[in-house]
Design a protein around this motif. Structure first.
Motif, PDB file in Angstrom:
ATOM      1  N   PRO A  37       0.799  -1.226   0.000  1.00 31.11           N
ATOM      2  CA  PRO A  37       0.000   0.000   0.000  1.00 31.11           C
ATOM      3  C   PRO A  37       0.837   1.284   0.000  1.00 31.11           C
ATOM      4  O   PRO A  37       0.384   2.317  -0.484  1.00 31.11           O
ATOM      5  CB  PRO A  37      -0.835  -0.105   1.285  1.00 31.11           C
ATOM      6  CG  PRO A  37      -0.951  -1.573   1.515  1.00 31.11           C
ATOM      7  CD  PRO A  37       0.386  -2.132   1.084  1.00 31.11           C
ATOM      8  N   ASP A  38       2.060   1.219   0.511  1.00 31.38           N
ATOM      9  CA  ASP A  38       2.896   2.421   0.552  1.00 31.38           C
ATOM     10  C   ASP A  38       3.612   2.697  -0.769  1.00 31.38           C
ATOM     11  O   ASP A  38       4.328   3.699  -0.873  1.00 31.38           O
ATOM     12  CB  ASP A  38       3.926   2.330   1.683  1.00 31.38           C
ATOM     13  CG  ASP A  38       3.303   2.603   3.035  1.00 31.38           C
ATOM     14  OD1 ASP A  38       2.223   3.231   3.073  1.00 31.38           O
ATOM     15  OD2 ASP A  38       3.894   2.198   4.044  1.00 31.38           O
ATOM     16  N   MET A  39       3.406   1.878  -1.761  1.00 32.90           N
ATOM     17  CA  MET A  39       4.039   2.123  -3.062  1.00 32.90           C
ATOM     18  C   MET A  39       3.448   3.341  -3.756  1.00 32.90           C
ATOM     19  O   MET A  39       3.950   3.788  -4.771  1.00 32.90           O
ATOM     20  CB  MET A  39       3.938   0.883  -3.965  1.00 32.90           C
ATOM     21  CG  MET A  39       4.782  -0.294  -3.492  1.00 32.90           C
ATOM     22  SD  MET A  39       6.543   0.087  -3.414  1.00 32.90           S
ATOM     23  CE  MET A  39       6.826   0.173  -1.665  1.00 32.90           C
ATOM     24  N   ASP A  40       2.389   3.913  -3.180  1.00 35.13           N
ATOM     25  CA  ASP A  40       1.838   5.149  -3.759  1.00 35.13           C
ATOM     26  C   ASP A  40       2.812   6.316  -3.634  1.00 35.13           C
ATOM     27  O   ASP A  40       2.626   7.340  -4.274  1.00 35.13           O
ATOM     28  CB  ASP A  40       0.479   5.495  -3.152  1.00 35.13           C
ATOM     29  CG  ASP A  40       0.536   5.863  -1.680  1.00 35.13           C
ATOM     30  OD1 ASP A  40       1.590   5.665  -1.033  1.00 35.13           O
ATOM     31  OD2 ASP A  40      -0.482   6.331  -1.156  1.00 35.13           O
ATOM     32  N   HIS A 101      -2.041  -3.487   7.470  1.00 34.86           N
ATOM     33  CA  HIS A 101      -1.210  -2.325   7.125  1.00 34.86           C
ATOM     34  C   HIS A 101      -1.998  -1.040   7.329  1.00 34.86           C
ATOM     35  O   HIS A 101      -1.555  -0.132   8.026  1.00 34.86           O
ATOM     36  CB  HIS A 101      -0.729  -2.438   5.674  1.00 34.86           C
ATOM     37  CG  HIS A 101       0.030  -1.243   5.196  1.00 34.86           C
ATOM     38  ND1 HIS A 101       1.339  -1.310   4.828  1.00 34.86           N
ATOM     39  CD2 HIS A 101      -0.318   0.061   5.032  1.00 34.86           C
ATOM     40  CE1 HIS A 101       1.759  -0.107   4.470  1.00 34.86           C
ATOM     41  NE2 HIS A 101       0.754   0.748   4.584  1.00 34.86           N
ATOM     42  N   VAL A 102      -3.159  -0.948   6.711  1.00 33.16           N
ATOM     43  CA  VAL A 102      -3.918   0.300   6.769  1.00 33.16           C
ATOM     44  C   VAL A 102      -4.539   0.523   8.141  1.00 33.16           C
ATOM     45  O   VAL A 102      -4.698   1.659   8.575  1.00 33.16           O
ATOM     46  CB  VAL A 102      -4.977   0.395   5.636  1.00 33.16           C
ATOM     47  CG1 VAL A 102      -4.290   0.366   4.274  1.00 33.16           C
ATOM     48  CG2 VAL A 102      -6.025  -0.693   5.730  1.00 33.16           C
ATOM     49  N   THR A 103      -4.874  -0.548   8.823  1.00 36.21           N
ATOM     50  CA  THR A 103      -5.395  -0.409  10.183  1.00 36.21           C
ATOM     51  C   THR A 103      -4.327   0.168  11.100  1.00 36.21           C
ATOM     52  O   THR A 103      -4.590   1.069  11.899  1.00 36.21           O
ATOM     53  CB  THR A 103      -5.890  -1.762  10.716  1.00 36.21           C
ATOM     54  OG1 THR A 103      -6.903  -2.259   9.840  1.00 36.21           O
ATOM     55  CG2 THR A 103      -6.449  -1.631  12.126  1.00 36.21           C
ATOM     56  N   LEU A 104      -3.103  -0.334  10.975  1.00 39.57           N
ATOM     57  CA  LEU A 104      -2.006   0.190  11.789  1.00 39.57           C
ATOM     58  C   LEU A 104      -1.756   1.660  11.473  1.00 39.57           C
ATOM     59  O   LEU A 104      -1.536   2.467  12.379  1.00 39.57           O
ATOM     60  CB  LEU A 104      -0.741  -0.633  11.567  1.00 39.57           C
ATOM     61  CG  LEU A 104       0.458  -0.264  12.427  1.00 39.57           C
ATOM     62  CD1 LEU A 104       0.127  -0.372  13.909  1.00 39.57           C
ATOM     63  CD2 LEU A 104       1.638  -1.159  12.073  1.00 39.57           C
ATOM     64  N   ASP A 105      -1.806   2.025  10.199  1.00 41.35           N
ATOM     65  CA  ASP A 105      -1.655   3.439   9.830  1.00 41.35           C
ATOM     66  C   ASP A 105      -2.745   4.304  10.462  1.00 41.35           C
ATOM     67  O   ASP A 105      -2.517   5.470  10.784  1.00 41.35           O
ATOM     68  CB  ASP A 105      -1.678   3.618   8.314  1.00 41.35           C
ATOM     69  CG  ASP A 105      -0.346   3.317   7.657  1.00 41.35           C
ATOM     70  OD1 ASP A 105       0.661   3.154   8.377  1.00 41.35           O
ATOM     71  OD2 ASP A 105      -0.307   3.237   6.412  1.00 41.35           O
ATOM     72  N   THR A 112      -5.383   7.635   7.913  1.00 43.77           N
ATOM     73  CA  THR A 112      -5.430   7.093   6.559  1.00 43.77           C
ATOM     74  C   THR A 112      -6.852   7.171   6.011  1.00 43.77           C
ATOM     75  O   THR A 112      -7.815   7.234   6.768  1.00 43.77           O
ATOM     76  CB  THR A 112      -4.897   5.641   6.538  1.00 43.77           C
ATOM     77  OG1 THR A 112      -4.770   5.203   5.198  1.00 43.77           O
ATOM     78  CG2 THR A 112      -5.786   4.695   7.302  1.00 43.77           C
ATOM     79  N   GLN A 113      -6.950   7.158   4.709  1.00 43.16           N
ATOM     80  CA  GLN A 113      -8.241   7.236   4.018  1.00 43.16           C
ATOM     81  C   GLN A 113      -8.801   5.823   3.845  1.00 43.16           C
ATOM     82  O   GLN A 113      -8.818   5.282   2.740  1.00 43.16           O
ATOM     83  CB  GLN A 113      -8.072   7.895   2.647  1.00 43.16           C
ATOM     84  CG  GLN A 113      -7.677   9.333   2.710  1.00 43.16           C
ATOM     85  CD  GLN A 113      -8.834  10.220   3.137  1.00 43.16           C
ATOM     86  OE1 GLN A 113      -9.994   9.848   3.045  1.00 43.16           O
ATOM     87  NE2 GLN A 113      -8.507  11.390   3.621  1.00 43.16           N
TER      88      GLN A 113
END
Length: 180
Positions: A37-40, A101-105, A112-113
């Motif tokens: 997900p962080d490849m953005d 990943h996004v939950t931790l962010d 996070t969005q």
């Protein structure tokens, strides 16, 4: 969270779920998938402010990541049709690596969005720092242990134990945030 934390979180999740089938490769696959997900950050949104604003946008959406999990499951089953585990287990593993990943962010101040392309405000629980060794170190030690001893009984217990300890720590940060 930082990339190291996301990598070891993904490695531990995949190691715990598919380690008995994939062996040490599960740790490598999970680490790579955990940073997906962080490849953005490789996308140029026009300027430095836009790059920062749109990071953790669509690539951190549960809707997008759900579709990515379906796509990656389908692709992995096409490439490895004789895998010892079913498509359901594979999908669950991929989805958990991406969603953790996004939950931790979401636990960080930046948030996070989670629900992009809908337009609610970012989910930001603000209970942990971007770099938090209390969260990362148990996962890192478990991944190292899994690489050294393998993902047999002992290695799997390291992954599960570290995930449990790190999750307990996250819950405690929420409790600590609400203490008077």
């Amino acid at each position: 969270m930082d990339s190291l934390t996301q990598a070891v979180l993904g490695a531990s999740v995949q190691g715990a779920m598919l380690g008995r089938f994939q062996g040490r490769k599960a740790l490598v696959y999970g680490a790579l998938l955990g940073t997906l997900p962080d490849m953005d950050v490789l996308i140029d949104f026009g300027d430095a402010v836009a790059d920062m604003t749109y990071h953790r946008g669509f690539s951190h959406s549960v809707f997008v990541l759900g579709a990515v999990a379906v796509l990656l499951t389908w692709l992995a089953r096409r490439l490895f049709p004789r895998a010892e585990y079913g498509a359901g287990r594979l999908f669950t593993c991929i989805a958990l690596v991406l969603f953790t990943h996004v939950t931790l962010d979401a636990f960080t101040t930046y948030g996070t969005q989670l629900f992009s392309p809908l337009h609610p405000p970012p989910v930001a629980l603000s209970s942990i720092f971007i770099i938090d060794p209390f969260y990362t170190v148990p996962l890192l030690l478990a991944v190292i242990a899994g690489l050294v001893v393998g993902l047999g009984r002992k290695g799997l217990s390291w992954q599960s134990g570290a995930l449990g300890l790190s999750s307990l720590y996250l819950v405690s940060t929420l409790a600590g945030k609400h203490m008077p």
